[in-house]
Write a protein that holds these residues in place. Structure first.
Motif, PDB file in Angstrom:
ATOM      1  N   UNK A  15       0.821  -1.207   0.000  1.00 25.11           N
ATOM      2  CA  UNK A  15       0.000   0.000   0.000  1.00 25.11           C
ATOM      3  C   UNK A  15       0.860   1.263   0.000  1.00 25.11           C
ATOM      4  N   UNK A  16       1.950   1.230   0.761  1.00 21.55           N
ATOM      5  CA  UNK A  16       2.849   2.383   0.798  1.00 21.55           C
ATOM      6  C   UNK A  16       3.400   2.689  -0.596  1.00 21.55           C
ATOM      7  N   UNK A  17       3.784   1.632  -1.315  1.00 20.93           N
ATOM      8  CA  UNK A  17       4.320   1.823  -2.669  1.00 20.93           C
ATOM      9  C   UNK A  17       3.222   2.263  -3.626  1.00 20.93           C
ATOM     10  N   UNK A  18       2.062   1.593  -3.581  1.00 19.54           N
ATOM     11  CA  UNK A  18       0.965   1.885  -4.506  1.00 19.54           C
ATOM     12  C   UNK A  18       0.395   3.288  -4.337  1.00 19.54           C
ATOM     13  N   UNK A  19       0.252   3.720  -3.100  1.00 21.79           N
ATOM     14  CA  UNK A  19      -0.485   4.950  -2.818  1.00 21.79           C
ATOM     15  C   UNK A  19       0.408   6.181  -2.700  1.00 21.79           C
ATOM     16  N   UNK A  78      -4.620   1.657 -15.797  1.00 17.76           N
ATOM     17  CA  UNK A  78      -5.470   2.810 -15.482  1.00 17.76           C
ATOM     18  C   UNK A  78      -5.362   3.214 -14.011  1.00 17.76           C
ATOM     19  N   UNK A  79      -5.339   2.243 -13.132  1.00 13.32           N
ATOM     20  CA  UNK A  79      -5.255   2.553 -11.700  1.00 13.32           C
ATOM     21  C   UNK A  79      -3.925   3.203 -11.358  1.00 13.32           C
ATOM     22  N   UNK A  80      -2.862   2.773 -12.008  1.00 17.63           N
ATOM     23  CA  UNK A  80      -1.556   3.395 -11.785  1.00 17.63           C
ATOM     24  C   UNK A  80      -1.596   4.869 -12.195  1.00 17.63           C
ATOM     25  N   UNK A  81      -2.233   5.166 -13.326  1.00 16.03           N
ATOM     26  CA  UNK A  81      -2.370   6.557 -13.767  1.00 16.03           C
ATOM     27  C   UNK A  81      -3.237   7.347 -12.800  1.00 16.03           C
ATOM     28  N   UNK A  82      -4.345   6.773 -12.398  1.00 14.21           N
ATOM     29  CA  UNK A  82      -5.292   7.486 -11.543  1.00 14.21           C
ATOM     30  C   UNK A  82      -4.667   7.862 -10.199  1.00 14.21           C
ATOM     31  N   UNK A  83      -3.881   6.974  -9.630  1.00  9.37           N
ATOM     32  CA  UNK A  83      -3.277   7.287  -8.335  1.00  9.37           C
ATOM     33  C   UNK A  83      -2.156   8.311  -8.456  1.00  9.37           C
ATOM     34  N   UNK A  84      -1.594   8.465  -9.638  1.00 10.11           N
ATOM     35  CA  UNK A  84      -0.584   9.494  -9.838  1.00 10.11           C
ATOM     36  C   UNK A  84      -1.209  10.868 -10.031  1.00 10.11           C
ATOM     37  N   UNK A  85      -2.384  10.929 -10.665  1.00 11.21           N
ATOM     38  CA  UNK A  85      -2.948  12.206 -11.092  1.00 11.21           C
ATOM     39  C   UNK A  85      -3.180  13.185  -9.947  1.00 11.21           C
ATOM     40  N   UNK A  86      -3.582  12.688  -8.794  1.00  8.57           N
ATOM     41  CA  UNK A  86      -3.859  13.615  -7.686  1.00  8.57           C
ATOM     42  C   UNK A  86      -2.594  14.352  -7.245  1.00  8.57           C
TER      43      UNK A  86
END
Length: 298
Positions: A15-19, A78-86
């Motif tokens: 989670x630390x890496x993903x988020x 898509x999820x990788x992109x979405x978590x970066x966008x914020x």
């Protein structure tokens, strides 16, 4: 057999890496490089494992895609992109907006009241800074975080709270937190000439919800937000917002709602969502809770 403390530690690290770690690192790269990095990383099935596995099981049961593994990889991308966008919006927002974001469809009003209604399809975070750049900063009504995060991990709790702060930055105004129904708050703001926003492809138990079809499957969508827009006289703009994963261009399409019949506008909204899902089924975030939308099929 692996111990529970080991599994818990491993999940917290993931989670630390993903988020946090990976999306923040990706914002430091040129956007084309980030997109290619995420395409390469999406081959690994460990990302966002719980959501991906549920989504795969449901699309397999529904038979809506021919290649479930390709669907899963595209959803991970898509999820990788979405978590970066914020993180990307506050770090490179204005320059990125000018270079990479393209708006299409009906022209928007210069001021409120206006009600924007979108979907959970696509990597759509850039809708917020785009309308903010037009001085149409949307009010976003959100549920209080305490009850929602009561069972979250420390990383998940921190991420949701930080994401809400970053959403407020992207939208240009603080979120409006309500413990109960958001409807009355939105109604009041529209009556005061404000701009409001909602994502309306949600499961519903409303007995008179509007029957619609998504990918040839029957479901129902609630007309609450559409009724409020019609009753207040605010123009309703439906929109889809997505990322072209090949070129990196962010596309936002606006479509003004036709007429003043809430049920008809719901069907217009469903048609817009259905077209987006036909273009790319992996763009829809709610495959993980598909039984709530398509109970007849389960």
């Amino acid at each position: 057999m692996r111990s529970k403390p080991y599994r818990k530690w491993k999940r917290q690290l993931r989670e630390l890496v993903e988020l946090f770690l990976l999306p923040v690192f990706a914002t430091l790269l040129p956007w084309r490089w980030s997109l290619r990095l995420f395409r390469w990383l999406s081959r690994w099935p460990g990302w966002y494992r719980e959501e991906i596995e549920l989504s795969m099981n449901h699309v397999r049961a529904l038979g809506v895609v021919d290649d479930v593994e390709a669907f899963a990889r595209r959803l991970r991308w898509r999820l990788l992109v979405e978590h970066m966008d914020c993180y990307l919006v506050p770090m490179r927002g204005r320059r990125f907006l000018r270079r990479w974001v393209r708006a299409h469809g009906d022209p928007l009003p210069e001021k409120g009241p206006v009600l924007f209604i979108g979907t959970h399809h696509g990597c759509g975070y850039w809708f917020l800074p785009y309308v903010k750049s037009l001085a149409l900063c949307p009010n976003i009504v959100a549920p209080r975080l305490g009850p929602l995060l009561s069972r979250s991990s420390l990383q998940g709790n921190l991420y949701v709270r930080l994401r809400h702060k970053l959403i407020a930055y992207a939208a240009g105004r603080a979120l409006v937190y309500k413990g109960g129904s958001a409807g009355e708050a939105i109604r009041q703001m529209l009556n005061e000439g404000e701009v409001c926003f909602g994502l309306c492809d949600m499961p519903t138990n409303r007995s008179d919800a509007v029957p619609v079809s998504l990918l040839g499957m029957r479901t129902k969508l609630a007309q609450n937000m559409f009724e409020i827009g019609v009753q207040t006289g605010a123009p309703i703009y439906l929109f889809t917002s997505d990322t072209d994963l090949q070129t990196g261009v962010r596309h936002i399409h606006f479509q003004r709602a036709d007429g003043d019949n809430p049920d008809a506008i719901v069907r217009q909204f469903a048609n817009l969502l259905n077209l987006a899902m036909l273009r790319d089924p992996a763009g829809w975030r709610f495959w993980s809770i598909a039984p709530s939308f398509f109970p007849e099929r389960f």
